[in-house]
Motif scaffolding. Structure first.
Motif, PDB file in Angstrom:
ATOM      1  N   MET A   1       6.729   4.992  -7.609  1.00 45.50           N
ATOM      2  CA  MET A   1       5.875   4.229  -6.724  1.00 45.50           C
ATOM      3  C   MET A   1       6.591   2.943  -6.316  1.00 45.50           C
ATOM      4  N   PRO A   2       6.000   2.225  -5.413  1.00 48.62           N
ATOM      5  CA  PRO A   2       6.713   1.094  -4.828  1.00 48.62           C
ATOM      6  C   PRO A   2       6.676  -0.178  -5.674  1.00 48.62           C
ATOM      7  N   THR A   3       7.645  -1.008  -5.372  1.00 45.16           N
ATOM      8  CA  THR A   3       7.649  -2.393  -5.840  1.00 45.16           C
ATOM      9  C   THR A   3       7.665  -3.261  -4.593  1.00 45.16           C
ATOM     10  N   TYR A   4       6.686  -4.135  -4.486  1.00 40.02           N
ATOM     11  CA  TYR A   4       6.582  -5.032  -3.344  1.00 40.02           C
ATOM     12  C   TYR A   4       7.056  -6.421  -3.744  1.00 40.02           C
ATOM     13  N   HIS A   5       7.839  -7.033  -2.876  1.00 41.18           N
ATOM     14  CA  HIS A   5       8.293  -8.405  -3.064  1.00 41.18           C
ATOM     15  C   HIS A   5       7.655  -9.225  -1.945  1.00 41.18           C
TER      16      HIS A   5
ATOM     17  N   THR B   1      -2.424  -2.760  -3.772  1.00 47.85           N
ATOM     18  CA  THR B   1      -2.418  -1.656  -4.731  1.00 47.85           C
ATOM     19  C   THR B   1      -3.327  -0.529  -4.261  1.00 47.85           C
ATOM     20  N   ARG B   2      -4.533  -0.878  -3.830  1.00 50.74           N
ATOM     21  CA  ARG B   2      -5.491   0.142  -3.365  1.00 50.74           C
ATOM     22  C   ARG B   2      -4.926   0.945  -2.195  1.00 50.74           C
ATOM     23  N   VAL B   3      -4.372   0.262  -1.206  1.00 49.15           N
ATOM     24  CA  VAL B   3      -3.836   0.953  -0.032  1.00 49.15           C
ATOM     25  C   VAL B   3      -2.624   1.794  -0.406  1.00 49.15           C
ATOM     26  N   SER B   4      -1.778   1.288  -1.279  1.00 50.46           N
ATOM     27  CA  SER B   4      -0.606   2.060  -1.713  1.00 50.46           C
ATOM     28  C   SER B   4      -1.014   3.371  -2.351  1.00 50.46           C
ATOM     29  N   VAL B   5      -2.017   3.326  -3.220  1.00 55.09           N
ATOM     30  CA  VAL B   5      -2.483   4.539  -3.885  1.00 55.09           C
ATOM     31  C   VAL B   5      -3.127   5.484  -2.871  1.00 55.09           C
ATOM     32  N   GLU B   6      -3.919   4.942  -1.935  1.00 50.71           N
ATOM     33  CA  GLU B   6      -4.558   5.780  -0.916  1.00 50.71           C
ATOM     34  C   GLU B   6      -3.533   6.487  -0.042  1.00 50.71           C
ATOM     35  N   VAL B   7      -2.491   5.780   0.341  1.00 43.06           N
ATOM     36  CA  VAL B   7      -1.511   6.328   1.282  1.00 43.06           C
ATOM     37  C   VAL B   7      -0.423   7.136   0.581  1.00 43.06           C
ATOM     38  N   LEU B   8       0.077   6.623  -0.538  1.00 49.50           N
ATOM     39  CA  LEU B   8       1.229   7.240  -1.196  1.00 49.50           C
ATOM     40  C   LEU B   8       0.873   8.135  -2.372  1.00 49.50           C
TER      41      LEU B   8
ATOM     42  N   SER C   1      -0.796   6.351  -9.248  1.00 53.43           N
ATOM     43  CA  SER C   1      -1.819   5.575  -9.936  1.00 53.43           C
ATOM     44  C   SER C   1      -1.595   4.090  -9.683  1.00 53.43           C
ATOM     45  N   PRO C   2      -2.650   3.290  -9.793  1.00 49.45           N
ATOM     46  CA  PRO C   2      -2.494   1.846  -9.616  1.00 49.45           C
ATOM     47  C   PRO C   2      -1.484   1.237 -10.583  1.00 49.45           C
ATOM     48  N   GLU C   3      -1.386   1.801 -11.766  1.00 52.01           N
ATOM     49  CA  GLU C   3      -0.461   1.273 -12.775  1.00 52.01           C
ATOM     50  C   GLU C   3       1.002   1.418 -12.382  1.00 52.01           C
ATOM     51  N   SER C   4       1.267   2.223 -11.364  1.00 54.30           N
ATOM     52  CA  SER C   4       2.654   2.436 -10.956  1.00 54.30           C
ATOM     53  C   SER C   4       3.074   1.536  -9.790  1.00 54.30           C
ATOM     54  N   VAL C   5       2.168   0.677  -9.329  1.00 52.84           N
ATOM     55  CA  VAL C   5       2.470  -0.237  -8.228  1.00 52.84           C
ATOM     56  C   VAL C   5       2.820  -1.605  -8.802  1.00 52.84           C
TER      57      VAL C   5
END
Length: 62
Positions: free
Chosen positions: A1-5, A25-32, A35-39
């Motif tokens: 999953m992603p890492t955002y800077h 986090t919510r949008v990342s999980v919805e789109v990609l 789990s939230p724990e991986s963002v």
């Protein structure tokens, strides 16, 4: 999953940052998926004196 800077000028409240990371986090999980724990999200607060746009420091702008 992603890492955002995220780099932004200092001055946001802790509550604003909490809302931001929850939304990202919510949008990342919805789109990609995943789990939230991986963002991961890293926020860097930058002083206005260390940020310039158009050759002018933000600390000098009115």
């Amino acid at each position: 999953m992603p890492t955002y800077h995220i780099e932004m000028m200092e001055g946001r409240t802790l509550e604003q940052k909490k809302q931001l990371v929850e939304a990202i986090t919510r949008v990342s999980v919805e789109v990609l998926g995943g789990s939230p724990e991986s963002v991961d999200i890293l926020i860097t607060d930058v002083k206005r004196e260390n940020w310039a746009t158009g050759g002018v420091l933000w600390s000098e702008k009115k």
